[in-house]
Enzyme design. Sequence first.
Site, short mmCIF file in Angstrom:
data_model
loop_
_atom_site.label_atom_id
_atom_site.label_comp_id
_atom_site.label_asym_id
_atom_site.label_seq_id
_atom_site.Cartn_x
_atom_site.Cartn_y
_atom_site.Cartn_z
N SER A 84 -2.80 26.08 49.39
CA SER A 84 -2.23 25.50 48.18
C SER A 84 -0.94 24.78 48.59
CB SER A 84 -2.08 26.68 47.21
OG SER A 84 -0.99 26.58 46.44
N LEU A 85 -0.16 24.29 47.66
CA LEU A 85 1.08 23.59 48.02
C LEU A 85 2.26 24.29 47.37
CD1 LEU A 85 0.08 19.84 47.43
CD2 LEU A 85 0.59 20.88 49.64
N GLU B 35 2.55 10.65 48.52
CA GLU B 35 1.27 10.33 47.88
C GLU B 35 1.32 10.82 46.45
OE1 GLU B 35 -1.82 12.29 50.21
OE2 GLU B 35 -0.47 12.09 51.90
N LYS C 9 -0.10 12.99 43.46
CA LYS C 9 -0.83 14.25 43.38
C LYS C 9 -1.87 14.11 42.28
CE LYS C 9 -0.02 19.21 43.33
NZ LYS C 9 -0.95 19.66 42.31
N ASP D 142 -4.86 14.94 39.80
CA ASP D 142 -5.13 16.14 39.03
C ASP D 142 -6.62 16.30 38.80
OD1 ASP D 142 -4.39 18.41 37.82
OD2 ASP D 142 -3.67 17.50 35.97
N TYR E 281 -7.21 12.61 50.79
CA TYR E 281 -5.81 12.66 51.19
C TYR E 281 -5.53 13.47 52.45
CZ TYR E 281 -6.37 16.80 48.24
OH TYR E 281 -6.83 17.93 47.67
N LYS F 181 4.68 14.73 52.59
CA LYS F 181 4.19 15.38 53.81
C LYS F 181 4.95 14.87 55.02
CE LYS F 181 -0.43 15.65 51.80
NZ LYS F 181 -1.72 14.98 51.67
N LYS G 56 6.55 18.34 41.18
CA LYS G 56 5.83 18.31 39.90
C LYS G 56 6.58 17.48 38.88
CE LYS G 56 2.33 21.27 40.38
NZ LYS G 56 1.46 22.12 39.67
N CYS H 219 -11.69 24.70 2.02
CA CYS H 219 -11.85 23.34 2.54
C CYS H 219 -10.85 22.39 1.88
CB CYS H 219 -13.28 22.88 2.27
SG CYS H 219 -13.53 21.15 2.68
N CYS I 136 -13.30 20.09 -0.59
CA CYS I 136 -14.14 20.58 -1.69
C CYS I 136 -13.75 21.98 -2.13
CB CYS I 136 -15.61 20.53 -1.29
SG CYS I 136 -16.03 21.75 -0.04
N CYS J 144 -16.42 24.43 6.91
CA CYS J 144 -16.71 24.36 5.49
C CYS J 144 -18.23 24.45 5.37
CB CYS J 144 -16.22 23.04 4.90
SG CYS J 144 -16.92 22.72 3.27
N CYS K 20 -19.83 18.74 0.20
CA CYS K 20 -18.45 18.43 0.60
C CYS K 20 -18.32 16.92 0.84
CB CYS K 20 -18.13 19.22 1.87
SG CYS K 20 -16.48 19.00 2.48
P1 AMP Z 1 -1.75 23.41 43.43
O1 AMP Z 1 -3.16 23.44 42.90
O2 AMP Z 1 -0.73 23.14 42.37
O3 AMP Z 1 -1.46 24.54 44.35
O4 AMP Z 1 -1.67 22.09 44.33
C1 AMP Z 1 -2.41 21.98 45.50
C2 AMP Z 1 -3.55 21.07 45.26
O5 AMP Z 1 -3.12 19.77 44.99
C3 AMP Z 1 -4.41 20.90 46.46
O6 AMP Z 1 -5.32 21.94 46.59
C4 AMP Z 1 -5.11 19.60 46.18
O7 AMP Z 1 -6.31 19.88 45.49
C5 AMP Z 1 -4.21 18.90 45.19
N1 AMP Z 1 -3.78 17.55 45.61
C6 AMP Z 1 -3.83 16.46 44.81
N2 AMP Z 1 -3.38 15.39 45.43
C7 AMP Z 1 -3.04 15.75 46.69
C8 AMP Z 1 -2.51 15.06 47.81
N3 AMP Z 1 -2.23 13.75 47.75
N4 AMP Z 1 -2.30 15.77 48.93
C9 AMP Z 1 -2.57 17.10 48.97
N5 AMP Z 1 -3.06 17.80 47.95
C10 AMP Z 1 -3.30 17.16 46.79
ZN ZN Z 2 -15.69 21.03 2.21
#
Ligand code: AMP
Ligand code: ZN
Length: 667
Positions: A81-82, A112, A114, A116, A223, A286, A310, A404, A407, A422, A428
Amino acid sequence: MTSILAEIQSLRTELREYNYQYYVLDNASISDYEFDMKLKDLELLEKDNPEFFDANSPTQRVGGEITKKFNNVTHKNRMYSLDNSYSLEDLLDWEKKIQKMLGTDAIEYTCELKFDGASINLTFEKGILVSAVTRGDGFVGDDVTANIKTIKSIPLVLEDAFLSDFEIRGEIILPLERFRKMNEERVAAGEEAYRNPRNTASGSLKLQDSGEVSKRQLDCLLYHVVDANNTYKTHFETLKVARSKAFKVPQEITLCKSIAAVYEYIQVWAAKRHDLPYETDGIVVKVNDLHQQDELGFTSKAPRWAIAYKFKAEQVSTVLHKITYQVGRTGAITPVANLEPVQLAGTTVKRASLHNADQIAKLDIRENDTVFVEKGGEIIPKIVGVDLDKRPEKSVPTIYSESCPDCYTDLVRTEGDAKHYCPNTYGCPTQITGRIQHFISRKAMNIDGLGSESIELLFKERLITNYADLYDLRMEEIIPLERMAEKSAKNMIAGIEASKQIPFEKVLFALGIRFVGETVAKKLAKHYKSIFNLMIASTDDLIEVDEIGERIAESVVEFSNDLGNIEMVNRLKIYGLQLEIVEDENSNVSELLAGKTLVVSGVFEIMSRNDLKKSIESHGGKVGSSISKKTSYVVAGKNMGPSKLEKAEKLEIPIISEEEYIAMVGA
Ligand code: AMP
Ligand code: ZN
């Protein structure tokens, strides 16, 4: 090597290159038409020479494979994770720590976005994608290879050696535009909209039918490359080469010489991120040098050489004046917060959805409270909390509405359902007009000359109380209505009359049976062939149909058992609507033209104009009436109109002959 195999391989190579240009570089090098023709050639060759089948051929991308259970796979290299940061101070602390560990101040960074979504690890061996595995708990993930193969920007075979054996990681995302479209369709089917793109993307990865995944049009942004040999010296270079060879690495990645420069990048994207076609929740910084990365290594949770920044979810506080309730065409109740208007993420927000009773109770949201409103992953702003310091003295807890808003019927809530409903389905007003408005809508009966407002007017005047009543309307009833000219009345009647030709599958969708969206309606129409067969089917019967689950089956049976519905369907039959499939040899031959719009112009020799149109539809295409940017092809016969010709040429829409059309669909 036989010459046929050579031809097949050369076509595959060529098509892979076009896919790369189109999906990775976003820069089409040939027209869709030429691409489709080549793909078609390849399909034919593969069909005639099954001994050369290859699961990684560009023809194998529409999915269809069913995964009953996703196998657990242990990651060869753990997926970490990060660590997170939220301020410049956090970043400077991180810098100090790594400078000390490395014994140098000379550190270069990459920045880069991030993304979602859901992370994925792709393993390539000898240039072939062998597996795609979700992150899971970081040690063990799920094998979702069949689903991942439907994502067109992911190469299945590398024509150009990048590295021999390696892993590449990225994020599976659902672009915002696709997310909105999907939700539009769900709402039209009376289903609840998905909350946010991220959950929808990760949910899609676990669908059992890869054909369904293919339709979702997910994308994958890469990435990180895991290469034990550090073939390239830096992270930046590795990604640059990866992009130049095959992979969709977003171009926003930037080199920064200092944390100050990193922070500038952050400021820029914090402001611009809403312009991106997908969601980001931050920036990832990074260390660029791979040797420095190796030296820094990992903590028990995350790499020391990277940190996420974040974005703050944009949040404001404002006063909630009143909680009101809305009822939809399916009877579902949505509580709405009416707010003192406030600026948030570039728009003025006046209302926010409160979702359901549980949500209100959980946050103890009350009228006259000052609330925090946030625009995070969701598209609709949401209330995330109450500023208790500002709560007025005489405040009282919210009592969720018991009736509701329209009605006044007592609301019901069934076990396991978050929403109140409802139950007055046929009495209605909002549900009645909502159903009729759905009935006439473009994807349903597509009735020209009749809009949502006219439905409300007609209902108010008691001229209609259900959609069958539309077919009883007479000119002399309509003309006296407010703001109704004779011409509009005529158009209305003509539009209603014309809708009697709308094919059964659309009529079925138009009926507004809960959970029966466009796709389900098509499936049911094809299977049962007529409304009467469908309406006598039992739940068990229905579940046997491909892709029909219990929820849909029960809803259909409930609809069919209702006496009011039975009467209404009988009336529709008498008026002459299409309540069964018109069987002709052309019906639904393929989905070759799915998503395409073809305009037909001129005089034809091999088939009649009508047959040509039918043929287009039978291959899943749409017949357009005039040429626009949305037109995929113009099929031109003799004497095509000069203005049409000019327009097609100006918009660079491919013009194909009747023969070329036939070759294309292989009829
Ligand atoms: P978190 O889920 O908050 O722990 O964040 C880590 C996750 O960010 C990683 O597992 C990746 O899936 C995601 N992520 C999205 N963009 C990037 C990026 N450019 N580099 C690395 N991880 C990324
Ligand atoms: Zn109704």
